[in-house]
Design a protein around this motif. Structure first.
Motif, PDB file in Angstrom:
ATOM      1  N   ALA A  64       0.802  -1.264  -0.087  1.00 55.15           N
ATOM      2  CA  ALA A  64       0.025  -0.038   0.034  1.00 55.15           C
ATOM      3  C   ALA A  64       0.658   1.319  -0.068  1.00 55.15           C
ATOM      4  O   ALA A  64       0.723   2.186  -0.799  1.00 55.15           O
ATOM      5  CB  ALA A  64      -0.933   0.098   1.162  1.00 55.15           C
ATOM      6  N   ALA A  65       1.728   1.356   1.019  1.00 55.66           N
ATOM      7  CA  ALA A  65       2.856   2.485   0.686  1.00 55.66           C
ATOM      8  C   ALA A  65       3.582   2.815  -0.580  1.00 55.66           C
ATOM      9  O   ALA A  65       3.564   3.718  -1.149  1.00 55.66           O
ATOM     10  CB  ALA A  65       4.061   2.268   2.066  1.00 55.66           C
ATOM     11  N   GLN A  66       3.807   1.410  -1.115  1.00 49.78           N
ATOM     12  CA  GLN A  66       4.412   1.439  -2.615  1.00 49.78           C
ATOM     13  C   GLN A  66       3.480   2.203  -3.419  1.00 49.78           C
ATOM     14  O   GLN A  66       3.648   2.963  -4.466  1.00 49.78           O
ATOM     15  CB  GLN A  66       5.038   0.166  -3.179  1.00 49.78           C
ATOM     16  CG  GLN A  66       6.105  -0.226  -2.154  1.00 49.78           C
ATOM     17  CD  GLN A  66       7.184   0.724  -2.209  1.00 49.78           C
ATOM     18  OE1 GLN A  66       7.741   1.025  -3.268  1.00 49.78           O
ATOM     19  NE2 GLN A  66       7.480   1.132  -0.964  1.00 49.78           N
ATOM     20  N   ARG A  67       2.090   1.691  -3.489  1.00 45.23           N
ATOM     21  CA  ARG A  67       1.047   2.202  -4.452  1.00 45.23           C
ATOM     22  C   ARG A  67       0.803   3.839  -4.261  1.00 45.23           C
ATOM     23  O   ARG A  67       0.544   4.267  -5.068  1.00 45.23           O
ATOM     24  CB  ARG A  67      -0.125   1.308  -4.081  1.00 45.23           C
ATOM     25  CG  ARG A  67      -0.013   0.211  -4.798  1.00 45.23           C
ATOM     26  CD  ARG A  67      -1.422  -0.640  -4.973  1.00 45.23           C
ATOM     27  NE  ARG A  67      -2.058  -0.789  -3.730  1.00 45.23           N
ATOM     28  CZ  ARG A  67      -1.979  -1.803  -2.661  1.00 45.23           C
ATOM     29  NH1 ARG A  67      -0.978  -2.916  -3.152  1.00 45.23           N
ATOM     30  NH2 ARG A  67      -2.415  -1.922  -1.732  1.00 45.23           N
ATOM     31  N   ALA A  68       1.053   4.171  -3.004  1.00 44.00           N
ATOM     32  CA  ALA A  68       0.947   5.614  -2.658  1.00 44.00           C
ATOM     33  C   ALA A  68       1.820   6.433  -3.108  1.00 44.00           C
ATOM     34  O   ALA A  68       1.712   7.598  -3.336  1.00 44.00           O
ATOM     35  CB  ALA A  68       0.992   5.763  -1.078  1.00 44.00           C
ATOM     36  N   GLN A  69       3.090   5.890  -3.641  1.00 43.89           N
ATOM     37  CA  GLN A  69       4.187   6.665  -4.116  1.00 43.89           C
ATOM     38  C   GLN A  69       4.210   6.202  -5.608  1.00 43.89           C
ATOM     39  O   GLN A  69       5.066   6.605  -6.447  1.00 43.89           O
ATOM     40  CB  GLN A  69       5.474   5.839  -3.617  1.00 43.89           C
ATOM     41  CG  GLN A  69       5.734   6.264  -2.243  1.00 43.89           C
ATOM     42  CD  GLN A  69       7.116   5.915  -1.501  1.00 43.89           C
ATOM     43  OE1 GLN A  69       7.903   5.505  -2.575  1.00 43.89           O
ATOM     44  NE2 GLN A  69       7.227   5.518  -0.281  1.00 43.89           N
ATOM     45  N   GLY A  70       3.010   5.842  -6.123  1.00 44.14           N
ATOM     46  CA  GLY A  70       2.831   5.572  -7.587  1.00 44.14           C
ATOM     47  C   GLY A  70       3.402   4.200  -8.297  1.00 44.14           C
ATOM     48  O   GLY A  70       3.511   4.196  -9.416  1.00 44.14           O
ATOM     49  N   ILE A  71       3.786   3.236  -7.241  1.00 42.14           N
ATOM     50  CA  ILE A  71       4.135   2.133  -7.925  1.00 42.14           C
ATOM     51  C   ILE A  71       3.173   1.029  -8.021  1.00 42.14           C
ATOM     52  O   ILE A  71       2.638   0.850  -6.603  1.00 42.14           O
ATOM     53  CB  ILE A  71       5.674   1.690  -6.994  1.00 42.14           C
ATOM     54  CG1 ILE A  71       6.638   2.653  -7.063  1.00 42.14           C
ATOM     55  CG2 ILE A  71       6.242   0.332  -7.392  1.00 42.14           C
ATOM     56  CD1 ILE A  71       7.885   2.541  -6.257  1.00 42.14           C
ATOM     57  N   ASP A  72       3.106   0.316  -8.806  1.00 38.67           N
ATOM     58  CA  ASP A  72       1.794  -0.522  -9.043  1.00 38.67           C
ATOM     59  C   ASP A  72       2.556  -2.012  -8.382  1.00 38.67           C
ATOM     60  O   ASP A  72       2.921  -2.872  -8.931  1.00 38.67           O
ATOM     61  CB  ASP A  72       1.400  -0.760 -10.337  1.00 38.67           C
ATOM     62  CG  ASP A  72       0.228  -1.780 -10.475  1.00 38.67           C
ATOM     63  OD1 ASP A  72      -0.562  -2.026  -9.603  1.00 38.67           O
ATOM     64  OD2 ASP A  72       0.264  -2.438 -11.380  1.00 38.67           O
ATOM     65  N   ALA A  73       2.275  -1.971  -6.914  1.00 37.85           N
ATOM     66  CA  ALA A  73       2.786  -3.187  -6.245  1.00 37.85           C
ATOM     67  C   ALA A  73       1.587  -4.030  -5.515  1.00 37.85           C
ATOM     68  O   ALA A  73       0.473  -3.425  -5.312  1.00 37.85           O
ATOM     69  CB  ALA A  73       3.696  -2.684  -5.072  1.00 37.85           C
ATOM     70  N   HIS A  74       1.881  -5.366  -5.629  1.00 38.97           N
ATOM     71  CA  HIS A  74       0.836  -6.428  -4.970  1.00 38.97           C
ATOM     72  C   HIS A  74       1.553  -7.314  -4.350  1.00 38.97           C
ATOM     73  O   HIS A  74       2.940  -7.695  -4.573  1.00 38.97           O
ATOM     74  CB  HIS A  74      -0.171  -6.586  -5.759  1.00 38.97           C
ATOM     75  CG  HIS A  74       0.492  -7.416  -7.356  1.00 38.97           C
ATOM     76  ND1 HIS A  74       0.844  -6.511  -8.446  1.00 38.97           N
ATOM     77  CD2 HIS A  74       0.544  -8.681  -7.752  1.00 38.97           C
ATOM     78  CE1 HIS A  74       1.400  -7.418  -9.240  1.00 38.97           C
ATOM     79  NE2 HIS A  74       1.364  -8.616  -8.726  1.00 38.97           N
ATOM     80  N   VAL A  75       0.686  -8.242  -3.529  1.00 37.86           N
ATOM     81  CA  VAL A  75       1.243  -9.123  -2.654  1.00 37.86           C
ATOM     82  C   VAL A  75       1.110 -10.406  -3.337  1.00 37.86           C
ATOM     83  O   VAL A  75      -0.001 -10.767  -3.733  1.00 37.86           O
ATOM     84  CB  VAL A  75       0.877  -9.161  -1.396  1.00 37.86           C
ATOM     85  CG1 VAL A  75       1.219 -10.128  -0.545  1.00 37.86           C
ATOM     86  CG2 VAL A  75       1.138  -7.936  -0.396  1.00 37.86           C
ATOM     87  N   VAL A  76       2.085 -11.352  -3.546  1.00 40.94           N
ATOM     88  CA  VAL A  76       1.726 -12.795  -3.949  1.00 40.94           C
ATOM     89  C   VAL A  76       2.503 -13.556  -2.913  1.00 40.94           C
ATOM     90  O   VAL A  76       3.471 -13.255  -2.141  1.00 40.94           O
ATOM     91  CB  VAL A  76       2.436 -13.090  -5.383  1.00 40.94           C
ATOM     92  CG1 VAL A  76       1.552 -12.245  -6.393  1.00 40.94           C
ATOM     93  CG2 VAL A  76       4.084 -12.851  -5.240  1.00 40.94           C
ATOM     94  N   MET A  77       2.162 -14.964  -2.949  1.00 42.02           N
ATOM     95  CA  MET A  77       2.781 -15.750  -1.969  1.00 42.02           C
ATOM     96  C   MET A  77       3.488 -16.771  -2.716  1.00 42.02           C
ATOM     97  O   MET A  77       3.237 -17.297  -3.686  1.00 42.02           O
ATOM     98  CB  MET A  77       1.495 -16.818  -1.250  1.00 42.02           C
ATOM     99  CG  MET A  77       2.099 -17.634  -0.431  1.00 42.02           C
ATOM    100  SD  MET A  77       2.686 -17.080   1.000  1.00 42.02           S
ATOM    101  CE  MET A  77       3.401 -18.508   1.938  1.00 42.02           C
ATOM    102  N   ASP A  78       4.720 -16.914  -2.221  1.00 45.89           N
ATOM    103  CA  ASP A  78       5.540 -17.879  -2.712  1.00 45.89           C
ATOM    104  C   ASP A  78       5.675 -19.198  -1.811  1.00 45.89           C
ATOM    105  O   ASP A  78       6.345 -19.067  -0.795  1.00 45.89           O
ATOM    106  CB  ASP A  78       7.186 -17.309  -3.039  1.00 45.89           C
ATOM    107  CG  ASP A  78       8.156 -18.010  -3.576  1.00 45.89           C
ATOM    108  OD1 ASP A  78       7.937 -19.433  -3.958  1.00 45.89           O
ATOM    109  OD2 ASP A  78       9.325 -17.720  -3.794  1.00 45.89           O
TER     110      ASP A  78
END
Length: 59
Positions: A30-44
């Motif tokens: 969420a913090a990365q998205r607030a900075q304009g980076i399209d980040a999401h969580v995946v499980m490895d």
């Protein structure tokens, strides 16, 4: 027909055994998205980690 997976950049790794589960990874994404980076969580599943990834190149 074969489809190639889009390249991903791993921004951060969080252990799946964390007492708060995926929350730290979700908060970081969420913090990365607030900075304009399209980040999401995946499980490895192989490494038992939550990964925060982006499908775009980071410089």
């Amino acid at each position: 027909m074969t489809t190639a997976a889009a390249p991903r950049t791993v921004l951060e790794r969080f252990p799946a055994g964390h007492p708060r589960g995926s929350w730290p990874a979700d908060d970081y994404a969420a913090a990365q998205r607030a900075q304009g980076i399209d980040a999401h969580v995946v499980m490895d599943l192989t490494t038992d980690q939550f990964l925060v990834v982006t499908d775009t190149a980071i410089r």
